[in-house]
Write a protein that holds these residues in place. Structure first.
Motif, PDB file in Angstrom:
ATOM      1  N   LEU A 197       0.830  -1.200   0.000  1.00  0.00           N
ATOM      2  CA  LEU A 197       0.000   0.000   0.000  1.00  0.00           C
ATOM      3  C   LEU A 197       0.869   1.256   0.000  1.00  0.00           C
ATOM      4  O   LEU A 197       0.565   2.239  -0.694  1.00  0.00           O
ATOM      5  CB  LEU A 197      -0.921  -0.015   1.222  1.00  0.00           C
ATOM      6  N   SER A 198       1.954   1.229   0.757  1.00  0.00           N
ATOM      7  CA  SER A 198       2.868   2.377   0.783  1.00  0.00           C
ATOM      8  C   SER A 198       3.517   2.590  -0.579  1.00  0.00           C
ATOM      9  O   SER A 198       3.677   3.734  -1.041  1.00  0.00           O
ATOM     10  CB  SER A 198       3.946   2.161   1.850  1.00  0.00           C
ATOM     11  N   HIS A 218       0.314  10.122  -3.898  1.00  0.00           N
ATOM     12  CA  HIS A 218      -0.628  10.507  -2.846  1.00  0.00           C
ATOM     13  C   HIS A 218       0.130  10.988  -1.608  1.00  0.00           C
ATOM     14  O   HIS A 218       1.244  10.535  -1.322  1.00  0.00           O
ATOM     15  CB  HIS A 218      -1.529   9.330  -2.469  1.00  0.00           C
ATOM     16  N   LEU A 219      -0.500  11.883  -0.869  1.00  0.00           N
ATOM     17  CA  LEU A 219       0.127  12.415   0.335  1.00  0.00           C
ATOM     18  C   LEU A 219      -0.005  11.469   1.526  1.00  0.00           C
ATOM     19  O   LEU A 219       0.818  11.495   2.435  1.00  0.00           O
ATOM     20  CB  LEU A 219      -0.491  13.773   0.688  1.00  0.00           C
ATOM     21  N   GLY A 220      -1.051  10.652   1.532  1.00  0.00           N
ATOM     22  CA  GLY A 220      -1.267   9.760   2.668  1.00  0.00           C
ATOM     23  C   GLY A 220      -1.871   8.440   2.238  1.00  0.00           C
ATOM     24  O   GLY A 220      -2.367   8.289   1.111  1.00  0.00           O
ATOM     25  N   LEU A 221      -1.831   7.464   3.148  1.00  0.00           N
ATOM     26  CA  LEU A 221      -2.403   6.150   2.862  1.00  0.00           C
ATOM     27  C   LEU A 221      -3.915   6.228   2.686  1.00  0.00           C
ATOM     28  O   LEU A 221      -4.506   5.440   1.948  1.00  0.00           O
ATOM     29  CB  LEU A 221      -2.055   5.176   3.990  1.00  0.00           C
ATOM     30  N   ALA A 228      -4.672   6.772  -0.859  1.00  0.00           N
ATOM     31  CA  ALA A 228      -4.431   5.570  -1.656  1.00  0.00           C
ATOM     32  C   ALA A 228      -5.585   4.587  -1.519  1.00  0.00           C
ATOM     33  O   ALA A 228      -6.060   4.014  -2.509  1.00  0.00           O
ATOM     34  CB  ALA A 228      -3.118   4.915  -1.223  1.00  0.00           C
ATOM     35  N   VAL A 229      -6.055   4.376  -0.294  1.00  0.00           N
ATOM     36  CA  VAL A 229      -7.168   3.452  -0.066  1.00  0.00           C
ATOM     37  C   VAL A 229      -8.440   3.971  -0.731  1.00  0.00           C
ATOM     38  O   VAL A 229      -9.197   3.204  -1.342  1.00  0.00           O
ATOM     39  CB  VAL A 229      -7.389   3.243   1.447  1.00  0.00           C
ATOM     40  N   THR A 230      -8.687   5.277  -0.634  1.00  0.00           N
ATOM     41  CA  THR A 230      -9.872   5.864  -1.259  1.00  0.00           C
ATOM     42  C   THR A 230      -9.867   5.635  -2.766  1.00  0.00           C
ATOM     43  O   THR A 230     -10.895   5.290  -3.370  1.00  0.00           O
ATOM     44  CB  THR A 230      -9.938   7.373  -0.956  1.00  0.00           C
TER      45      THR A 230
END
Length: 216
Positions: free
Chosen positions: A188-189, A197-200, A203-205
């Motif tokens: 995921l990272s 992306h700025l945050g996980l 990414a999940v979204t």
């Protein structure tokens, strides 16, 4: 409330502890020990359980509880009282009645059954069962006399869902915890970095949006 011979415990209220570093609820307990003899102290222990059969559930809540209890038509056999947590406190000396305070340290880890259940509730109350035990110390002929809290000392308390939501909102505003395996987290990272992306969370979204498109 159930009382043992001469001893009773009543849950007065349960409220968020405003200055705790981690999510903590404070339960005020009314304590009564019959007789004129002063109580020197009580080593109080408590098991707190959740009794899901004591309340109803909306369709949204039922959907969120599927992982725990299965579909609603099976709840008569799958819903059972389950453990939330254990806690303890030393109650200082008193005569007849007093109040004790129990600290309930809470987790928002969705791997924990109680946290998953509490997160699913939208409104109403959380049906709690407090099972008390421990040791009562009183004056004796040769120092202290010791007696056990009767096994049937218990009380029920319906805590408002808003109390839980206020507690979690205080410590984790608009967020939650999700435990992932090391390989999953690494993948995921890597995806987050590759997509810029700025945050996980971003990414999940994005991955969820792609999954919804594929389903269509």
């Amino acid at each position: 409330m159930t009382t043992g011979p001469g001893t009773s415990f009543t849950v007065i209220d349960v409220t968020p502890e405003p200055y705790a570093v981690t999510p903590t609820l404070t339960a005020r307990i009314g304590v009564s020990v019959a007789g004129d003899e002063p109580v020197h102290a009580i080593a109080l222990r408590c098991q707190i359980r959740i009794d899901p059969l004591r309340r109803g559930y909306s369709d949204d809540e039922a959907a969120a509880l599927t992982d725990l209890f299965g579909p609603r038509e099976r709840w008569a056999t799958t819903q059972h009282t389950f453990l939330w947590q254990h806690c303890a406190a030393m109650v200082p000396g008193f005569t007849d009645t007093t109040e004790a305070v129990l600290r309930l340290e809470c987790t928002y880890d969705f791997e924990v059954t109680a946290a998953k259940y509490l997160h699913a509730l939208r409104s109403g109350s959380i049906p709690l069962q407090f099972l008390f035990n421990g040791t009562i110390f009183t004056a004796g002929q040769h120092g202290f006399s010791v007696q056990q809290i009767p096994w049937d000392c218990e009380d029920r308390y319906d805590m408002a869902v808003s109390v839980w939501r206020d507690l979690i909102g205080q410590h984790y505003p608009n967020s939650g915890w999700l435990r992932l395996g090391h390989d999953t987290l690494a993948a995921l990272s890597a995806y987050k970095s590759a997509r810029g992306h700025l945050g996980l969370d971003d990414a999940v979204t994005e991955l969820l949006a792609q999954a919804r498109e594929e389903v269509r």
